[in-house]
Design a protein around this motif. Sequence first.
Motif, PDB file in Angstrom:
ATOM      1  N   PRO A 242       5.757   0.599   7.604  1.00 48.28           N
ATOM      2  CA  PRO A 242       5.815   1.720   6.764  1.00 48.28           C
ATOM      3  C   PRO A 242       4.831   2.571   6.813  1.00 48.28           C
ATOM      4  O   PRO A 242       3.527   2.355   7.337  1.00 48.28           O
ATOM      5  CB  PRO A 242       5.930   1.102   5.391  1.00 48.28           C
ATOM      6  CG  PRO A 242       5.274  -0.167   5.688  1.00 48.28           C
ATOM      7  CD  PRO A 242       5.219  -0.621   7.214  1.00 48.28           C
ATOM      8  N   ASP A 243       4.763   4.015   6.097  1.00 45.73           N
ATOM      9  CA  ASP A 243       3.579   4.693   5.919  1.00 45.73           C
ATOM     10  C   ASP A 243       2.478   3.972   5.180  1.00 45.73           C
ATOM     11  O   ASP A 243       1.390   4.070   5.348  1.00 45.73           O
ATOM     12  CB  ASP A 243       3.703   5.863   5.374  1.00 45.73           C
ATOM     13  CG  ASP A 243       4.698   6.046   4.479  1.00 45.73           C
ATOM     14  OD1 ASP A 243       4.818   5.054   3.562  1.00 45.73           O
ATOM     15  OD2 ASP A 243       5.375   6.944   4.122  1.00 45.73           O
ATOM     16  N   LEU A 244       2.766   3.466   4.064  1.00 41.84           N
ATOM     17  CA  LEU A 244       1.885   2.660   3.190  1.00 41.84           C
ATOM     18  C   LEU A 244       2.961   1.157   2.804  1.00 41.84           C
ATOM     19  O   LEU A 244       3.713   1.478   2.295  1.00 41.84           O
ATOM     20  CB  LEU A 244       1.493   3.455   2.071  1.00 41.84           C
ATOM     21  CG  LEU A 244       0.523   4.779   2.037  1.00 41.84           C
ATOM     22  CD1 LEU A 244       0.484   5.439   0.757  1.00 41.84           C
ATOM     23  CD2 LEU A 244      -0.734   4.318   2.721  1.00 41.84           C
ATOM     24  N   ARG A 245       1.961   0.376   2.773  1.00 42.43           N
ATOM     25  CA  ARG A 245       2.642  -1.044   2.264  1.00 42.43           C
ATOM     26  C   ARG A 245       3.144  -0.915   0.883  1.00 42.43           C
ATOM     27  O   ARG A 245       4.257  -1.417   0.309  1.00 42.43           O
ATOM     28  CB  ARG A 245       1.756  -2.181   2.691  1.00 42.43           C
ATOM     29  CG  ARG A 245       2.289  -3.365   2.332  1.00 42.43           C
ATOM     30  CD  ARG A 245       1.425  -4.809   2.477  1.00 42.43           C
ATOM     31  NE  ARG A 245       1.371  -5.100   4.095  1.00 42.43           N
ATOM     32  CZ  ARG A 245       0.213  -4.572   4.845  1.00 42.43           C
ATOM     33  NH1 ARG A 245      -0.484  -3.720   4.570  1.00 42.43           N
ATOM     34  NH2 ARG A 245       0.244  -5.008   5.972  1.00 42.43           N
ATOM     35  N   ALA A 246       2.470  -0.119  -0.047  1.00 43.99           N
ATOM     36  CA  ALA A 246       2.777  -0.235  -1.428  1.00 43.99           C
ATOM     37  C   ALA A 246       4.140   0.584  -1.791  1.00 43.99           C
ATOM     38  O   ALA A 246       4.816   0.424  -2.416  1.00 43.99           O
ATOM     39  CB  ALA A 246       1.378   0.558  -2.270  1.00 43.99           C
ATOM     40  N   ARG A 247       4.253   1.691  -0.820  1.00 40.04           N
ATOM     41  CA  ARG A 247       5.219   2.446  -0.774  1.00 40.04           C
ATOM     42  C   ARG A 247       6.710   1.859  -0.355  1.00 40.04           C
ATOM     43  O   ARG A 247       7.819   1.924  -1.155  1.00 40.04           O
ATOM     44  CB  ARG A 247       5.251   3.900  -0.208  1.00 40.04           C
ATOM     45  CG  ARG A 247       6.417   4.827  -0.539  1.00 40.04           C
ATOM     46  CD  ARG A 247       6.380   5.838   0.402  1.00 40.04           C
ATOM     47  NE  ARG A 247       6.675   5.331   1.908  1.00 40.04           N
ATOM     48  CZ  ARG A 247       8.046   5.089   2.204  1.00 40.04           C
ATOM     49  NH1 ARG A 247       9.091   5.060   1.466  1.00 40.04           N
ATOM     50  NH2 ARG A 247       8.186   4.554   3.391  1.00 40.04           N
ATOM     51  N   ALA A 248       6.425   0.868   0.545  1.00 36.69           N
ATOM     52  CA  ALA A 248       7.590   0.123   0.856  1.00 36.69           C
ATOM     53  C   ALA A 248       8.065  -0.856  -0.218  1.00 36.69           C
ATOM     54  O   ALA A 248       9.446  -0.992  -0.300  1.00 36.69           O
ATOM     55  CB  ALA A 248       7.279  -0.797   2.097  1.00 36.69           C
ATOM     56  N   HIS A 249       7.281  -1.323  -0.942  1.00 38.36           N
ATOM     57  CA  HIS A 249       7.557  -2.240  -2.009  1.00 38.36           C
ATOM     58  C   HIS A 249       8.054  -1.475  -2.985  1.00 38.36           C
ATOM     59  O   HIS A 249       8.861  -1.817  -4.123  1.00 38.36           O
ATOM     60  CB  HIS A 249       6.375  -3.144  -2.473  1.00 38.36           C
ATOM     61  CG  HIS A 249       6.098  -4.240  -1.770  1.00 38.36           C
ATOM     62  ND1 HIS A 249       6.920  -5.380  -1.410  1.00 38.36           N
ATOM     63  CD2 HIS A 249       4.764  -4.376  -0.947  1.00 38.36           C
ATOM     64  CE1 HIS A 249       6.472  -5.976  -0.333  1.00 38.36           C
ATOM     65  NE2 HIS A 249       5.159  -5.538   0.076  1.00 38.36           N
ATOM     66  N   GLN A 250       7.833  -0.127  -3.378  1.00 39.34           N
ATOM     67  CA  GLN A 250       8.166   0.627  -4.439  1.00 39.34           C
ATOM     68  C   GLN A 250       9.433   1.692  -4.323  1.00 39.34           C
ATOM     69  O   GLN A 250      10.323   1.507  -5.349  1.00 39.34           O
ATOM     70  CB  GLN A 250       6.811   1.744  -4.683  1.00 39.34           C
ATOM     71  CG  GLN A 250       7.140   2.660  -5.764  1.00 39.34           C
ATOM     72  CD  GLN A 250       5.920   3.667  -5.964  1.00 39.34           C
ATOM     73  OE1 GLN A 250       4.811   3.264  -6.166  1.00 39.34           O
ATOM     74  NE2 GLN A 250       6.276   4.965  -5.610  1.00 39.34           N
ATOM     75  N   ASP A 251       9.366   1.999  -3.052  1.00 39.87           N
ATOM     76  CA  ASP A 251      10.584   3.128  -3.098  1.00 39.87           C
ATOM     77  C   ASP A 251      11.434   3.228  -1.786  1.00 39.87           C
ATOM     78  O   ASP A 251      12.084   4.195  -1.311  1.00 39.87           O
ATOM     79  CB  ASP A 251      10.372   4.397  -3.750  1.00 39.87           C
ATOM     80  CG  ASP A 251       9.413   5.058  -2.882  1.00 39.87           C
ATOM     81  OD1 ASP A 251       9.067   4.936  -1.818  1.00 39.87           O
ATOM     82  OD2 ASP A 251       8.755   6.195  -3.315  1.00 39.87           O
TER      83      ASP A 251
END
Length: 334
Positions: A242-251
């Motif tokens: 993903p672009d950001l790991r945190a974004r993968a978990h978020q949306d």
Amino acid sequence: MTDTEVLFLRSDELSGLATPAEYVDAVREGYREVGKGAAAEPRTKLVNQSPPGMLTGYMAILPETGAMGGYTYAAGFGDKDAHFFLPVFDAESGRPLAMLDGASLNPFKTGAAGGVAIDELARPDAADLALFGSGAQARGQLRAAAAVRDIETVEVYSPTKAHRESFAGEMNEALDASVAAVASPDAAVEGADIVVTATDASEPVFDGEMLEEGTHITAMGQYDPDKREVDATAVKRAKYVPDLRARAHQDAGAFLQAREAGVVGDDHIHAELGEVVAGEAEGRTARQEITMFDSGGTGVETVAAAYMLYRKARDEGLGELLEFAPASDALTGQ
């Protein structure tokens, strides 16, 4: 302190100011910095029910580039349109540098993130590209892909025949590649080295079983838990970045729905794009690997592209100067 002069740049001034390759170079550097630890957070999205709309923002600090900032935009509401504000600050002093009307650069900076991912994850000899979508974002993704690979053939699919044929005709003239519309998703994916989804679809646009070994996927419409352009099979089969790991978990809808179905776990996230760019994690390690870049939009490509455009515009004498008062002067307490 005196007021700070801030360069205001209109959307039409930014249009055509930089090439797809220049966008890709700027965005690659931004992700490299994030891969080395620079700060970037996924979007904050506020949803309004009546009138229906979305207020969104995301930010990044790129110390080596020398810039920080991000998008704030409203979409929907009574206007039924979208409006993009893009402030850029100096990462050393904290002073504002520019305010951009960010609409025209959006497909190019998002496309550049896809271009960086293709450069890092697709096979070096990848030449056949399947493209889902026929709008501005599809155009940006295709131009960026052509900036990093010698694309020879492009098969375009979107549900409306007239749209895909018009798009294919336009891009066939614009690129060295042979661009043609196809009548089905299977016809697009079959034989493709790169598959790019640039749609607003809520359900998968192709069958993950159709992917051939060695394919790279860039899925860029992945920004809501309930939306997914690719199915769980594609997610499972791919080295997932993903672009950001945190974004993968978020949306990141495709990943989240695959995880909810028990097809993959959290450890299926191989690395963030920036970690691959920075050499902190491996990208493609075998010719037969399937790789996937999950792109939902971040402040990384936004700030990197905006700062690049700001510098070019400043050098060319574009824009209008506005004055902003620093808080030490403006916060009078009166």
